[in-house]
Design an enzyme around this catalytic site. Structure first.
Site, PDB file in Angstrom:
ATOM      1  N   GLN A  73     -19.087 -36.050 -72.735  1.00  0.00           N
ATOM      2  CA  GLN A  73     -18.042 -36.737 -71.964  1.00  0.00           C
ATOM      3  C   GLN A  73     -18.561 -37.355 -70.660  1.00  0.00           C
ATOM      4  O   GLN A  73     -17.781 -37.853 -69.859  1.00  0.00           O
ATOM      5  CB  GLN A  73     -16.860 -35.794 -71.709  1.00  0.00           C
ATOM      6  CG  GLN A  73     -17.145 -34.658 -70.748  1.00  0.00           C
ATOM      7  CD  GLN A  73     -16.002 -33.645 -70.743  1.00  0.00           C
ATOM      8  OE1 GLN A  73     -15.783 -32.919 -71.710  1.00  0.00           O
ATOM      9  NE2 GLN A  73     -15.248 -33.584 -69.660  1.00  0.00           N
ATOM     10  N   LEU A  79     -15.584 -22.281 -61.707  1.00  0.00           N
ATOM     11  CA  LEU A  79     -14.140 -22.070 -61.728  1.00  0.00           C
ATOM     12  C   LEU A  79     -13.555 -21.921 -60.318  1.00  0.00           C
ATOM     13  O   LEU A  79     -14.187 -21.360 -59.433  1.00  0.00           O
ATOM     14  CB  LEU A  79     -13.822 -20.821 -62.563  1.00  0.00           C
ATOM     15  CG  LEU A  79     -14.404 -20.834 -63.978  1.00  0.00           C
ATOM     16  CD1 LEU A  79     -14.121 -19.511 -64.685  1.00  0.00           C
ATOM     17  CD2 LEU A  79     -13.850 -22.000 -64.785  1.00  0.00           C
ATOM     18  N   SER A 133     -10.930 -29.059 -57.134  1.00  0.00           N
ATOM     19  CA  SER A 133     -11.792 -29.662 -58.147  1.00  0.00           C
ATOM     20  C   SER A 133     -13.199 -29.128 -57.969  1.00  0.00           C
ATOM     21  O   SER A 133     -13.648 -28.923 -56.836  1.00  0.00           O
ATOM     22  CB  SER A 133     -11.806 -31.187 -57.977  1.00  0.00           C
ATOM     23  OG  SER A 133     -12.905 -31.756 -58.661  1.00  0.00           O
ATOM     24  N   SER A 134     -13.891 -28.913 -59.082  1.00  0.00           N
ATOM     25  CA  SER A 134     -15.289 -28.467 -58.990  1.00  0.00           C
ATOM     26  C   SER A 134     -16.123 -29.509 -58.260  1.00  0.00           C
ATOM     27  O   SER A 134     -17.122 -29.194 -57.623  1.00  0.00           O
ATOM     28  CB  SER A 134     -15.864 -28.239 -60.388  1.00  0.00           C
ATOM     29  OG  SER A 134     -15.029 -27.359 -61.101  1.00  0.00           O
ATOM     30  N   ARG A 135     -15.724 -30.770 -58.337  1.00  0.00           N
ATOM     31  CA  ARG A 135     -16.498 -31.843 -57.702  1.00  0.00           C
ATOM     32  C   ARG A 135     -16.306 -31.898 -56.185  1.00  0.00           C
ATOM     33  O   ARG A 135     -17.077 -32.585 -55.501  1.00  0.00           O
ATOM     34  CB  ARG A 135     -16.157 -33.197 -58.329  1.00  0.00           C
ATOM     35  CG  ARG A 135     -16.693 -33.345 -59.746  1.00  0.00           C
ATOM     36  CD  ARG A 135     -16.576 -34.755 -60.275  1.00  0.00           C
ATOM     37  NE  ARG A 135     -17.335 -34.942 -61.496  1.00  0.00           N
ATOM     38  CZ  ARG A 135     -16.843 -34.915 -62.738  1.00  0.00           C
ATOM     39  NH1 ARG A 135     -15.555 -34.685 -62.930  1.00  0.00           N
ATOM     40  NH2 ARG A 135     -17.620 -35.086 -63.788  1.00  0.00           N
ATOM     41  N   LYS A 145      -3.843 -32.004 -63.083  1.00  0.00           N
ATOM     42  CA  LYS A 145      -4.720 -32.841 -62.250  1.00  0.00           C
ATOM     43  C   LYS A 145      -5.415 -33.876 -63.136  1.00  0.00           C
ATOM     44  O   LYS A 145      -5.554 -35.026 -62.765  1.00  0.00           O
ATOM     45  CB  LYS A 145      -5.745 -31.994 -61.517  1.00  0.00           C
ATOM     46  CG  LYS A 145      -6.744 -32.854 -60.833  1.00  0.00           C
ATOM     47  CD  LYS A 145      -7.438 -32.175 -59.711  1.00  0.00           C
ATOM     48  CE  LYS A 145      -8.571 -33.042 -59.253  1.00  0.00           C
ATOM     49  NZ  LYS A 145      -9.584 -33.196 -60.327  1.00  0.00           N
ATOM     50  N   GLY A 205     -16.594 -24.742 -66.310  1.00  0.00           N
ATOM     51  CA  GLY A 205     -17.144 -23.751 -65.383  1.00  0.00           C
ATOM     52  C   GLY A 205     -17.001 -24.157 -63.922  1.00  0.00           C
ATOM     53  O   GLY A 205     -16.254 -25.071 -63.585  1.00  0.00           O
ATOM     54  N   GLU A 237      -9.393 -22.007 -58.061  1.00  0.00           N
ATOM     55  CA  GLU A 237      -8.000 -21.550 -58.156  1.00  0.00           C
ATOM     56  C   GLU A 237      -7.191 -22.306 -59.216  1.00  0.00           C
ATOM     57  O   GLU A 237      -6.257 -21.753 -59.786  1.00  0.00           O
ATOM     58  CB  GLU A 237      -7.300 -21.700 -56.794  1.00  0.00           C
ATOM     59  CG  GLU A 237      -7.845 -20.782 -55.714  1.00  0.00           C
ATOM     60  CD  GLU A 237      -7.726 -19.317 -56.087  1.00  0.00           C
ATOM     61  OE1 GLU A 237      -6.628 -18.892 -56.466  1.00  0.00           O
ATOM     62  OE2 GLU A 237      -8.760 -18.605 -56.026  1.00  0.00           O
ATOM     63  N   HIS A 284      -8.350 -23.381 -62.117  1.00  0.00           N
ATOM     64  CA  HIS A 284      -8.627 -22.716 -63.402  1.00  0.00           C
ATOM     65  C   HIS A 284      -7.933 -21.356 -63.459  1.00  0.00           C
ATOM     66  O   HIS A 284      -7.415 -20.950 -64.495  1.00  0.00           O
ATOM     67  CB  HIS A 284     -10.136 -22.492 -63.576  1.00  0.00           C
ATOM     68  CG  HIS A 284     -10.949 -23.748 -63.610  1.00  0.00           C
ATOM     69  ND1 HIS A 284     -11.796 -24.121 -62.592  1.00  0.00           N
ATOM     70  CD2 HIS A 284     -11.025 -24.721 -64.542  1.00  0.00           C
ATOM     71  CE1 HIS A 284     -12.383 -25.254 -62.908  1.00  0.00           C
ATOM     72  NE2 HIS A 284     -11.938 -25.650 -64.070  1.00  0.00           N
TER      73      HIS A 284
HETATM   74  O1  PAF Z   1     -11.191 -30.567 -68.007  1.00  0.00           O
HETATM   75  C1  PAF Z   1     -12.316 -30.150 -68.309  1.00  0.00           C
HETATM   76  O2  PAF Z   1     -12.888 -29.312 -67.652  1.00  0.00           O
HETATM   77  C2  PAF Z   1     -13.000 -30.728 -69.558  1.00  0.00           C
HETATM   78  O3  PAF Z   1     -12.723 -32.070 -69.711  1.00  0.00           O
HETATM   79  C3  PAF Z   1     -12.705 -29.954 -70.835  1.00  0.00           C
HETATM   80  C4  PAF Z   1     -11.225 -30.010 -71.213  1.00  0.00           C
HETATM   81  C5  PAF Z   1     -13.115 -28.503 -70.675  1.00  0.00           C
HETATM   82  C6  PAF Z   1     -13.491 -30.537 -72.014  1.00  0.00           C
HETATM   83  O4  PAF Z   1     -14.867 -30.477 -71.788  1.00  0.00           O
END
Ligand code: PAF
Length: 281
Positions: free
Chosen positions: A61, A33, A185-187, A149, A31, A35, A37
Site C-alpha cells: 500500500q 500503536l 497518527s503513527s506519522r 480517521k 503497528g 490511543e 488503535h
Molecule cells: O490503517 C492501517 O493501518 C492499514 O491501512 C491497514 C488497514 C492495517 C492495512 O494495512
C-alpha cells in the site's frame, strides 16, 4: 497473549476458538500503536470473546516514493499495549509470509478509490484491499474495527466486504485526538516541534468548516474555501486536498446532504497528514 508469525499458526488458534463457538474481533494495524488503535481494541474486547490484532507494515500500500522504510516500528511497545487491553493474539507476519514468491492476485475497485487520497496515492487502496481481504481470510473475524480517521479506507473496506460477500461486520470508530485537537497518527512522530504546532491547522480548519455547516451552510464550495483559507494562514502547511464527498460512494458533492465526508490532506513540511469529519444524516 500469543504472537503468531505464520498464517498456519493463526488458523490453528482461530479454528480452536470457533470449535468452542467463540466470537472473534479483529483490529488490523501497521503497528506503532497509539490511543486511536487502543480505542479500536477496546471496542473489539467489549464485543467479542477473542481479540486478534495484526501488526504488519504492508509494502503493497506504499508508493515507490513513500515512507515504507522509515515507517515507525516497535513490536515490544506494541505487544505491551495489546496485552494491557486483553488482546488474545497478535499476528505479526514477515512480508514473505503474506506475499509468497509468485504472488500476483489483487483486490481492486472501480469506484471509491479515485478521489481524495486515491488521487495522490494511486496504488494505495489496491494494497489496502488486498491485504485486508487476505487478513480477513486468515483470521475469519466476526467483527473488524477501523478508525474513522482513515474515512476513505473505512468506506472502501465496507464496500469491499459487501461486494465480495465477506462474512465480517465492519465497525467504524471515532477519531481519537490529542488534547489540542491533533488527530492521533503513527506519522505524527515525523513532526519536529515546530511542525507539531503547525499541524494544529488541520483540526482548526475543520472546525471552521464544521461551524459553517452547523450554521446552515450547504454549499460545499463555500465550506471548502473556508477550510482552505484557514489552512493558508499556516506557512508550514501545503494542501494536498480539501474535499466534500458523499461518504458512502466517495464522490464529490456540491450540496451538503446525506452522509457527508469533509476530508483534508495537508503536508506539514514533508509529512502528509489527513483529518476529517463526517456528518451522518
Ligand atoms: O490503517 C492501517 O493501518 C492499514 O491501512 C491497514 C488497514 C492495517 C492495512 O494495512
Amino acid at each position: 497473549m500469543k504472537i503468531c508469525y505464520t498464517v498456519d499458526d493463526v488458523r490453528k488458534e482461530v479454528k480452536e476458538w470457533k470449535k468452542q463457538g467463540l466470537t472473534v474481533g479483529f483490529v488490523p494495524t501497521m503497528g506503532y500503536l497509539h490511543e486511536g488503535h487502543r480505542s479500536l481494541m477496546e471496542a473489539a474486547r467489549k464485543e467479542n470473546d477473542k481479540v486478534v490484532v495484526s501488526i504488519f507494515v504492508n509494502p503493497m500500500q506504499f508508493g515507490p516514493t513513500e515512507d515504507l522504510e522509515s515507517y515507525p516500528r516497535d513490536l515490544d511497545k506494541d505487544s505491551k499495549l495489546c496485552e494491557g487491553v486483553g488482546v488474545d493474539l497478535i499476528f505479526h507476519p514477515e512480508p514473505e509470509e503474506m506475499y509468497p514468491e509468485g504472488f500476483c492476485s489483487y483486490v481492486d475497485m472501480n469506484g471509491l478509490t479515485t478521489e481524495l487520497c486515491g488521487k495522490s496515492r494511486p496504488i494505495h487502496f489496491r494494497g489496502v484491499q488486498t491485504v485486508v481481504l487476505k487478513l480477513f481470510n486468515i483470521v475469519t473475524p466476526d467483527n473488524a474495527y477501523f478508525g474513522q480517521k482513515d474515512a476513505q479506507q473505512l468506506a472502501v473496506v465496507t464496500r469491499m466486504v459487501k461486494d465480495l460477500s465477506v462474512d465480517t461486520k465492519i465497525h467504524g470508530c471515532p477519531i481519537i485526538r490529542e488534547e489540542d485537537g491533533l488527530a492521533k497518527s503513527s506519522r505524527n512522530t515525523y513532526l519536529s516541534e515546530k511542525e507539531r504546532q503547525a499541524a494544529l491547522i488541520l483540526s482548526q480548519s475543520l472546525q471552521v468548516g464544521k461551524a459553517l455547516i452547523e450554521q446552515g451552510e450547504t454549499d460545499a464550495t463555500v465550506v471548502k474555501k473556508a477550510i482552505s483559507d484557514k489552512i493558508a494562514t499556516e506557512p508550514l502547511a501545503r494542501i494536498d486536498y480539501v474535499d466534500v464527498v458523499d461518504f458512502d460512494t466517495i464522490t464529490p458533492i456540491e450540496q451538503i446532504k446525506g452522509n457527508t465526508l469533509v476530508a483534508i490532506a495537508v503536508y506539514i513540511g514533508k509529512t502528509r497528514l489527513i483529518d476529517n469529519f463526517i456528518i451522518f444524516s
